[in-house]
Motif scaffolding. Structure first.
Motif, mmCIF file in Angstrom:
data_model
loop_
_atom_site.group_PDB
_atom_site.id
_atom_site.type_symbol
_atom_site.label_atom_id
_atom_site.label_comp_id
_atom_site.label_asym_id
_atom_site.label_seq_id
_atom_site.Cartn_x
_atom_site.Cartn_y
_atom_site.Cartn_z
ATOM 1 N N SER B 270 -34.773 -13.622 10.430
ATOM 2 C CA SER B 270 -35.522 -14.217 11.201
ATOM 3 C C SER B 270 -36.651 -13.053 11.612
ATOM 4 N N PHE B 272 -38.303 -11.646 9.280
ATOM 5 C CA PHE B 272 -39.407 -12.136 8.567
ATOM 6 C C PHE B 272 -40.078 -13.384 8.985
ATOM 7 N N VAL B 273 -39.430 -14.246 9.464
ATOM 8 C CA VAL B 273 -40.118 -15.655 9.910
ATOM 9 C C VAL B 273 -41.040 -15.211 11.232
ATOM 10 N N TYR B 274 -40.480 -14.273 11.963
ATOM 11 C CA TYR B 274 -41.097 -14.007 13.228
ATOM 12 C C TYR B 274 -42.643 -13.505 12.867
ATOM 13 N N GLY B 275 -42.335 -12.264 11.783
ATOM 14 C CA GLY B 275 -43.918 -11.669 11.393
ATOM 15 C C GLY B 275 -44.587 -12.936 10.733
ATOM 16 N N GLN B 276 -44.250 -13.707 10.035
ATOM 17 C CA GLN B 276 -45.131 -14.699 9.533
ATOM 18 C C GLN B 276 -45.722 -15.769 10.646
ATOM 19 N N HIS B 277 -44.781 -15.784 11.705
ATOM 20 C CA HIS B 277 -45.345 -16.717 12.873
ATOM 21 C C HIS B 277 -46.424 -15.877 13.370
ATOM 22 N N LEU B 278 -46.344 -14.548 13.589
ATOM 23 C CA LEU B 278 -47.290 -14.034 14.197
ATOM 24 C C LEU B 278 -48.818 -13.878 13.299
ATOM 25 N N GLN B 279 -48.523 -13.663 12.253
ATOM 26 C CA GLN B 279 -49.454 -13.730 11.316
ATOM 27 C C GLN B 279 -50.416 -14.924 11.348
ATOM 28 N N VAL B 303 -40.157 -5.551 14.505
ATOM 29 C CA VAL B 303 -40.631 -6.518 13.470
ATOM 30 C C VAL B 303 -41.722 -6.068 12.532
ATOM 31 N N GLY B 304 -42.568 -5.181 13.106
ATOM 32 C CA GLY B 304 -43.536 -4.538 12.211
ATOM 33 C C GLY B 304 -42.857 -3.511 11.106
ATOM 34 N N PHE B 307 -42.323 -4.888 7.632
ATOM 35 C CA PHE B 307 -43.329 -5.124 6.861
ATOM 36 C C PHE B 307 -44.011 -3.847 6.206
#
Lengths: 389, 389
Positions: B270, B272-279, B303-304, B307
């Motif tokens: 989750s 990972f998905v949250y990071g993708q969402h932000l991006q 989250v950061g 990555f």
């Protein structure tokens, strides 16, 4: 070595350790004395500052003080990080022990009215204004019929009611004195600012203090400021918040509201769903905690804390703005797409997307890693979720 | 008061503050000296303990030391929490400054082989064994053809290769000496344990150290232990980890693996998905941070940090067990259902579900709130995400 010899060797070690522990105890006792002496001096500084309307938190002084001790420490073979952490912790305490001693920035301002001053944030504001010797009155539901009389001499009116009542309450305000500052502290800014500008012709400002009732005051906390009208005439309020230690972040109401979709709605909503997920999966929570790495204990603490608070508060924040539903739906869709990647076993595609996000974070990713590492070490220092509830 | 008077009053205040700041500086200099003196004593204690195979981290001694200083502090009008936080931070440092001085618990054990000892966790283990004066050899990919010769005198073999190679590597092991302990440190336990029991007739144990390469060692860190065979014969390894400061959590491999679905897979996926969402939403990250409350900065840091790390590590953990996909799908479905509640505007139903989760958390919710409050205060002390990257 015979048994007697072994016994006496053991006694020697015990005595030796005992002696060292005595030395540690003596040093730690000195530490407590030092903290007591430091507190006396910082209290005295607080009094001087109050008498002369000076801010308690001065970032430059803090930075200089830390830099000096870091270099002394490193010269003495002591970790600079250790000294910085200890000093910052001590400074937190000294800021808050000076709490009762905040200066008042403008002698001509007296009557502050906090509508909803009995709520969590309202109480913090009332306490801060009172500590700076303002006359503060609180308006709660039962006082609302008398609002005209209660507000007629106000120098500032702060609306601190729950988010879903904010615009309604503002629209019911009686005419305020022309010089009176009208401000709200709701977690959305566009709509309240709009209504405030309609009902009041004087200075108007939208505020969003970015902290929960956890924070024992405003020191080092961000307060978002969205201009409404006549900013010169509410500058005393901004200055007052600076004295309380706030970090002012000025922006447009629309920019604020967009950011809050991430900072509040997205965050609270997914935490809520994660809590629900745990409840329905029903793992053994104490077992889960016993297993956990520091990072997972931190995550669990952040989820669990939501459910120790009032559901209505979060319902109000989440349900307040239907525009946010689209953002949540996009997250939901991305989650589904990521599951598809996982199901297809396409590790290369996962890694590719991971790298895209990494690039988007840029240097912030490393900063997050560095700063969160310090937090995880502190989680261990503080025995986060390690003691039984 | 004329202008001269005001000027001289201002000078007086400046001088007065200057004098107080001088006192603070003197006290802080004493603090650094005290830390240096304390470090000398704890180093001496470390040496004694090493010479006599005693654990460095003794929870009871720590608790007693803190209790004594808390009561002294409270008698002196100093916050007990302040003193406890400062002491815990100092103790962290002293534990790690004793790092090079760990005792060896069993003189008859010498040859430790760490397969994958060049990896992140492998290096930590190699360092710990070496600090306890074991003979440690590392087997990396290029050494694998010679494994038979390299392993023939091993007293313990620790498999510390990436998760997706673990069972393969174990299945390729040559016969080991009958007394040799075979252990792995992978983040799943059922499958590796199964293969280890097949290839080796001697003592077998599955380990999962619950910490990342962030942690500068094993002190206070949880290590999950899943018994394989002949636990008496690997007790020296458990004792050794206790000397290194570990908290041992013994459990079944199946229980461990179920818990990891939450603690690792669910969490990393989750995030990972949250990071993708932000991006993909692409908000201005520095603006977002400038706005953020401490709790959101903490979330963002968590989250950061993902990555800033190797994507393959997380891909391996997430893709390793297809059973976890069902768990992720249930989360995804619950997220969708919660959006439906939001879309229907049914606040009562949201509050009802919220209360159910609150009840499920029970007393833990309050503990989470209490403990996370301390973490958020520390986030502010430490300027989490407040400095530009």
């Amino acid at each position: 070595m015979n048994n007697n010899g072994a016994d006496s060797a053991k006694t020697d070690i015990t005595e030796q350790l005992q002696a060292y522990r005595g030395e540690i105890d003596a040093l730690d006792a000195q530490l407590v004395e030092l903290l007591a002496a430091r507190k006396k001096v910082t209290s005295a500084i607080g009094q001087v500052k109050r008498a002369h309307s000076m801010p308690i938190y001065v970032p430059e002084r803090e930075a200089e003080l830390i830099a000096k001790r870091r270099s002394q420490a490193e010269a003495a073979g002591v970790s600079g990080d250790l000294v910085e952490d200890v000093l910052r912790r001590m400074m937190r305490d000294s800021y808050y022990s000076q709490h009762a001693n905040y200066a008042k920035v403008d002698a001509s301002i007296n009557n502050i009215v906090v509508i909803g001053g009995g709520g969590a944030l309202g109480k913090v504001l009332v306490g801060l204004f009172q500590s700076s010797t303002y006359q503060v009155s609180v308006i709660e539901k039962e006082d609302w019929p008398n609002r005209k009389a209660l507000l007629k001499d106000a120098d500032a009116v702060i609306v601190a009611v729950p988010i879903n009542q904010t615009t309604q309450i503002i629209s019911e305000l009686p005419p305020l004195p022309e010089h009176c500052v009208l401000a709200d502290v709701t977690s959305v800014k566009l709509a309240p600012l709009d209504v405030m500008l309609k009902v009041h012709k004087g200075p108007v400002v939208g505020l969003h203090p970015m902290f929960g009732p956890d924070a024992p005051g405003m020191i080092k906390q961000v307060v978002v400021v969205c201009d409404g009208r006549r900013s010169d005439d509410y500058q005393w309020l901004i200055q007052q918040m600076l004295v309380w230690g706030a970090q002012i972040h000025q922006t447009l109401a629309s920019t604020h509201d967009e950011a809050m979709a991430f900072i509040q709605v997205m965050r609270h909503f997914s935490t809520f769903v994660y809590g629900q997920h745990l409840q329905q999966e029903n793992p053994n929570l104490s077992e889960l905690i016993a297993f956990s790495s520091p990072i997972y204990r931190l995550e669990l603490a952040m989820v669990g804390r939501l459910f120790a608070q009032a559901p209505t508060l979060y319902a109000d924040i989440i349900f307040n703005n239907v525009d946010n539903i689209a953002l949540l739906k996009r997250f939901h869709q991305r989650f589904g797409e990521a599951i598809e990647i996982l199901e297809s076993g396409d590790k290369a595609s996962f890694i590719e997307r991971f790298t895209e996000v990494e690039n988007w974070f840029g240097d912030y990713a490393k900063q997050c890693l560095r700063d969160s590492k310090q937090m995880l070490l502190k989680a261990d220092d503080g025995q986060l979720l390690r003691k039984a509830p």
